[in-house]
Write a protein that holds these residues in place. Sequence first.
Motif, PDB file in Angstrom:
ATOM      1  N   GLY A   1     -21.713  71.297  77.798  1.00 40.21           N
ATOM      2  CA  GLY A   1     -22.228  69.939  77.628  1.00 40.21           C
ATOM      3  C   GLY A   1     -21.192  68.841  77.753  1.00 40.21           C
ATOM      4  N   ILE A   2     -21.552  67.687  77.183  1.00 38.19           N
ATOM      5  CA  ILE A   2     -20.772  66.455  77.380  1.00 38.19           C
ATOM      6  C   ILE A   2     -19.434  66.462  76.635  1.00 38.19           C
ATOM      7  CG2 ILE A   2     -22.847  65.079  77.790  1.00 38.19           C
ATOM      8  CD1 ILE A   2     -22.700  64.081  74.918  1.00 38.19           C
ATOM      9  N   GLY A   3     -19.246  67.416  75.728  1.00 35.19           N
ATOM     10  CA  GLY A   3     -17.967  67.523  75.026  1.00 35.19           C
ATOM     11  C   GLY A   3     -17.808  66.475  73.930  1.00 35.19           C
ATOM     12  N   ILE A   4     -16.720  66.601  73.175  1.00 38.36           N
ATOM     13  CA  ILE A   4     -16.469  65.695  72.037  1.00 38.36           C
ATOM     14  C   ILE A   4     -15.017  65.247  72.084  1.00 38.36           C
ATOM     15  CG2 ILE A   4     -16.467  65.518  69.502  1.00 38.36           C
ATOM     16  CD1 ILE A   4     -18.495  67.959  69.643  1.00 38.36           C
TER      17      ILE A   4
ATOM     18  N   ARG B   1     -14.732  64.071  62.446  1.00 35.58           N
ATOM     19  CA  ARG B   1     -15.690  63.089  61.927  1.00 35.58           C
ATOM     20  C   ARG B   1     -17.136  63.559  62.032  1.00 35.58           C
ATOM     21  NH1 ARG B   1     -17.533  57.884  63.472  1.00 35.58           N
ATOM     22  NH2 ARG B   1     -17.266  58.323  65.681  1.00 35.58           N
ATOM     23  N   ILE B   2     -17.448  64.334  63.077  1.00 32.47           N
ATOM     24  CA  ILE B   2     -18.852  64.729  63.266  1.00 32.47           C
ATOM     25  C   ILE B   2     -19.358  65.621  62.134  1.00 32.47           C
ATOM     26  CG2 ILE B   2     -18.977  64.468  65.781  1.00 32.47           C
ATOM     27  CD1 ILE B   2     -18.492  67.501  65.979  1.00 32.47           C
ATOM     28  N   PHE B   3     -18.428  66.182  61.346  1.00 31.55           N
ATOM     29  CA  PHE B   3     -18.863  67.027  60.232  1.00 31.55           C
ATOM     30  C   PHE B   3     -19.127  66.210  58.960  1.00 31.55           C
ATOM     31  CE2 PHE B   3     -16.697  69.946  63.065  1.00 31.55           C
ATOM     32  CZ  PHE B   3     -17.612  70.986  63.134  1.00 31.55           C
TER      33      PHE B   3
ATOM     34  N   PHE C   1     -24.103  61.610  58.200  1.00 32.04           N
ATOM     35  CA  PHE C   1     -24.569  60.399  58.894  1.00 32.04           C
ATOM     36  C   PHE C   1     -23.740  60.036  60.115  1.00 32.04           C
ATOM     37  CE2 PHE C   1     -25.836  59.211  54.369  1.00 32.04           C
ATOM     38  CZ  PHE C   1     -27.089  59.770  54.503  1.00 32.04           C
ATOM     39  N   THR C   2     -22.848  60.930  60.560  1.00 34.60           N
ATOM     40  CA  THR C   2     -22.068  60.605  61.758  1.00 34.60           C
ATOM     41  C   THR C   2     -22.835  61.051  62.980  1.00 34.60           C
ATOM     42  OG1 THR C   2     -20.018  60.985  60.594  1.00 34.60           O
ATOM     43  CG2 THR C   2     -19.881  60.945  62.982  1.00 34.60           C
ATOM     44  N   ARG C   3     -23.065  60.134  63.881  1.00 34.09           N
ATOM     45  CA  ARG C   3     -23.580  60.504  65.191  1.00 34.09           C
ATOM     46  C   ARG C   3     -22.879  59.631  66.194  1.00 34.09           C
ATOM     47  NH1 ARG C   3     -29.654  58.864  63.718  1.00 34.09           N
ATOM     48  NH2 ARG C   3     -29.584  56.894  64.746  1.00 34.09           N
ATOM     49  N   LEU C   4     -22.414  60.253  67.236  1.00 39.86           N
ATOM     50  CA  LEU C   4     -21.655  59.509  68.233  1.00 39.86           C
ATOM     51  C   LEU C   4     -22.654  58.898  69.202  1.00 39.86           C
ATOM     52  CD1 LEU C   4     -19.132  62.428  68.790  1.00 39.86           C
ATOM     53  CD2 LEU C   4     -18.955  60.554  67.145  1.00 39.86           C
TER      54      LEU C   4
ATOM     55  N   GLY D   1     -30.271  61.831  65.945  1.00 43.62           N
ATOM     56  CA  GLY D   1     -30.681  62.597  64.769  1.00 43.62           C
ATOM     57  C   GLY D   1     -30.100  61.917  63.554  1.00 43.62           C
ATOM     58  N   PRO D   2     -30.418  62.402  62.374  1.00 48.20           N
ATOM     59  CA  PRO D   2     -29.887  61.743  61.178  1.00 48.20           C
ATOM     60  C   PRO D   2     -28.390  61.952  60.986  1.00 48.20           C
ATOM     61  CG  PRO D   2     -31.277  63.614  60.577  1.00 48.20           C
ATOM     62  CD  PRO D   2     -31.349  63.494  62.071  1.00 48.20           C
ATOM     63  N   GLY D   3     -27.792  62.815  61.803  1.00 47.82           N
ATOM     64  CA  GLY D   3     -26.353  63.048  61.638  1.00 47.82           C
ATOM     65  C   GLY D   3     -26.071  63.843  60.379  1.00 47.82           C
ATOM     66  N   LEU D   4     -26.983  64.726  60.022  1.00 44.98           N
ATOM     67  CA  LEU D   4     -26.791  65.527  58.811  1.00 44.98           C
ATOM     68  C   LEU D   4     -26.534  66.997  59.135  1.00 44.98           C
ATOM     69  CD1 LEU D   4     -29.575  64.033  56.508  1.00 44.98           C
ATOM     70  CD2 LEU D   4     -27.116  63.707  56.330  1.00 44.98           C
TER      71      LEU D   4
ATOM     72  N   ARG E   1     -16.914  74.064  71.916  1.00 44.57           N
ATOM     73  CA  ARG E   1     -17.009  75.396  71.298  1.00 44.57           C
ATOM     74  C   ARG E   1     -16.968  75.226  69.792  1.00 44.57           C
ATOM     75  NH1 ARG E   1     -14.634  79.739  74.118  1.00 44.57           N
ATOM     76  NH2 ARG E   1     -12.917  79.946  72.637  1.00 44.57           N
ATOM     77  N   PHE E   2     -18.080  75.546  69.129  1.00 42.66           N
ATOM     78  CA  PHE E   2     -18.139  75.477  67.669  1.00 42.66           C
ATOM     79  C   PHE E   2     -17.798  76.850  67.103  1.00 42.66           C
ATOM     80  CE2 PHE E   2     -19.640  71.329  66.377  1.00 42.66           C
ATOM     81  CZ  PHE E   2     -20.012  70.768  67.587  1.00 42.66           C
ATOM     82  N   PHE E   3     -16.808  76.867  66.205  1.00 42.79           N
ATOM     83  CA  PHE E   3     -16.350  78.107  65.577  1.00 42.79           C
ATOM     84  C   PHE E   3     -16.836  78.178  64.143  1.00 42.79           C
ATOM     85  CE2 PHE E   3     -13.133  79.850  68.497  1.00 42.79           C
ATOM     86  CZ  PHE E   3     -13.035  78.796  69.401  1.00 42.79           C
TER      87      PHE E   3
HETATM   88  P1  ADP Z   1     -27.485  64.951  64.624  1.00 38.50           P
HETATM   89  O1  ADP Z   1     -27.641  66.043  65.627  1.00 38.50           O
HETATM   90  O2  ADP Z   1     -28.573  64.867  63.632  1.00 38.50           O
HETATM   91  O3  ADP Z   1     -27.108  63.622  65.196  1.00 38.50           O
HETATM   92  P2  ADP Z   1     -25.226  66.493  63.731  1.00 38.50           P
HETATM   93  O4  ADP Z   1     -24.524  66.392  62.416  1.00 38.50           O
HETATM   94  O5  ADP Z   1     -25.846  67.773  64.090  1.00 38.50           O
HETATM   95  O6  ADP Z   1     -26.267  65.319  63.699  1.00 38.50           O
HETATM   96  O7  ADP Z   1     -24.220  66.067  64.858  1.00 38.50           O
HETATM   97  C1  ADP Z   1     -23.451  64.905  64.714  1.00 38.50           C
HETATM   98  C2  ADP Z   1     -22.989  64.376  66.053  1.00 38.50           C
HETATM   99  O8  ADP Z   1     -22.028  65.264  66.628  1.00 38.50           O
HETATM  100  C3  ADP Z   1     -24.088  64.286  67.086  1.00 38.50           C
HETATM  101  O9  ADP Z   1     -24.831  63.104  66.968  1.00 38.50           O
HETATM  102  C4  ADP Z   1     -23.277  64.341  68.379  1.00 38.50           C
HETATM  103  O10 ADP Z   1     -22.785  63.048  68.663  1.00 38.50           O
HETATM  104  C5  ADP Z   1     -22.101  65.254  68.040  1.00 38.50           C
HETATM  105  N1  ADP Z   1     -22.335  66.647  68.484  1.00 38.50           N
HETATM  106  C6  ADP Z   1     -22.822  67.670  67.761  1.00 38.50           C
HETATM  107  N2  ADP Z   1     -22.889  68.807  68.487  1.00 38.50           N
HETATM  108  C7  ADP Z   1     -22.425  68.505  69.710  1.00 38.50           C
HETATM  109  C8  ADP Z   1     -22.236  69.251  70.932  1.00 38.50           C
HETATM  110  N3  ADP Z   1     -22.537  70.550  71.006  1.00 38.50           N
HETATM  111  N4  ADP Z   1     -21.729  68.595  72.001  1.00 38.50           N
HETATM  112  C9  ADP Z   1     -21.412  67.289  71.926  1.00 38.50           C
HETATM  113  N5  ADP Z   1     -21.585  66.528  70.817  1.00 38.50           N
HETATM  114  C10 ADP Z   1     -22.063  67.124  69.732  1.00 38.50           C
END
Ligand code: ADP
Length: 430
Positions: free
Chosen positions: A346-349, A356-358, A361-364, A381-384, A416-418
């Motif tokens: 996918g689009i990567g992070i 921060r994504i953990f 309420f964080t959503r990019l 999504g709610p970022g939860l 890659r989520f570990f």
């Molecule tokens: P939600 O999906 O409800 O927004 P999450 O806590 O699951 O909340 O994810 C938070 C944020 O992390 C997402 O909004 C997205 O921006 C980023 N993210 C999560 N998983 C991925 C992924 N596999 N690839 C790219 N970005 C991701």
Amino acid sequence: MPMSHIRIYQINDPAELEELVAHAATLIQRVLGVQKGILLRAAGEEGALLRLRASPILGLATIIPETIMLPFTFVEYFGQTHAPLMAPQLATHPALLTLTPHDREILHLLDMAIYLPLESAGECVGILGLGAKASGGAYSREDVELVYTLLEQAAQMVESLRVTQNLSIVRELQRLNEAKASFLMVASHELKTPLTLIQGYADILTSLPPEDVQDPQKVQDVIRGIKKGSERLAQVIEDMLEISRIEAHALRLQWQEVNLARIIEQVMVHVGFAATERKQRIETSGMEAIPPFEADPQRLFQVLRNLVENAIKFTPDGGKIAITAQVLGGVAPEEQILEIVVADSGIGIAPEDQERIFEKFTRLGDATLHSSSRVHFKGGGPGLGLAIAKGVVEAHGGRIWVESPGYDEKACPGSRFFVWLPMKRRSHDS
Ligand code: ADP
């Protein structure tokens, strides 16, 4: 003895004065070898007498009364001279000749060698009494200077402590305020979206023309819409409750022997349809080789489902998702770690967002996107989800993190989520 001006910082309350004098006293004790010290503060008046509260500042050999009564002349001495008072001066100083034998008896009992006025904003806020020096000699001008310097340093220390405390309170309030703001935003947005959906379908239902009411297909469609909305609503509420349980350390895990392959099968049942819709391929490998391990299967399912749904959501149509697992570490289960990796194309992070994504309420990306679907490309999504995943994994005594070369919607470098989990429950885990 003429005295240089007495410099004590602004003192806000009696407790603060006591604190700073106590700080200084331990230093004074160390430098001058003084063994006794008291702090006298005005605590009321009775006729011509002033009630002084006496607080022990340095280990007192003699027991002192909590309050003592002395004539105003004793305190006025300091107001007039702004100078310390040596014990021998009690008998000789013209301003103190009116002290009665009883007053002198009280002062004699206190057994202090010197009394130093403490001033704040030009006012005498207390008197520091110090016992004899270790050397037995009289207090010199340098000794007095030293005592005031130590008091000043202590005042600075108390002052800076106060500033830091205030700062950290301000920061905590700011953080709470931001958390509240993002909670309200998410709550209103995420709860309103499915609610609007439900209301819309309910409106359709009430205004259906009589002939359509007879059509089971039409009614079914509307009811399905209402069901979808209410399920989403329930999910968002459940996620919020789960986060509050995690934050309150009230997550109770149902530990069992778990088979990873079974859990991944369940995940596939839940996401299979979405992956097909998005023309994505999900490959799994290594699951069958994983021996049973200890975990809460329901919560582990939640974590993995979330990771795979995110992988689907943030990978363009036609992309690939791989779920792999292996056991790392020693031979004994106590030393082994189960590693599960959910990798997407996918689009990567971006590196700066990978921690921060953990956070909750964080959503990019675009915050106005709503979560009408769990798997739309880049759907909001709610970022939860990841915050819950982190809480659950950590409650298992494990770790979760992401690795990604960076964020690029065109090149799609993937993420890659570990997840690392101990194979055997540690006794102190919840
Ligand atoms: P939600 O999906 O409800 O927004 P999450 O806590 O699951 O909340 O994810 C938070 C944020 O992390 C997402 O909004 C997205 O921006 C980023 N993210 C999560 N998983 C991925 C992924 N596999 N690839 C790219 N970005 C991701």
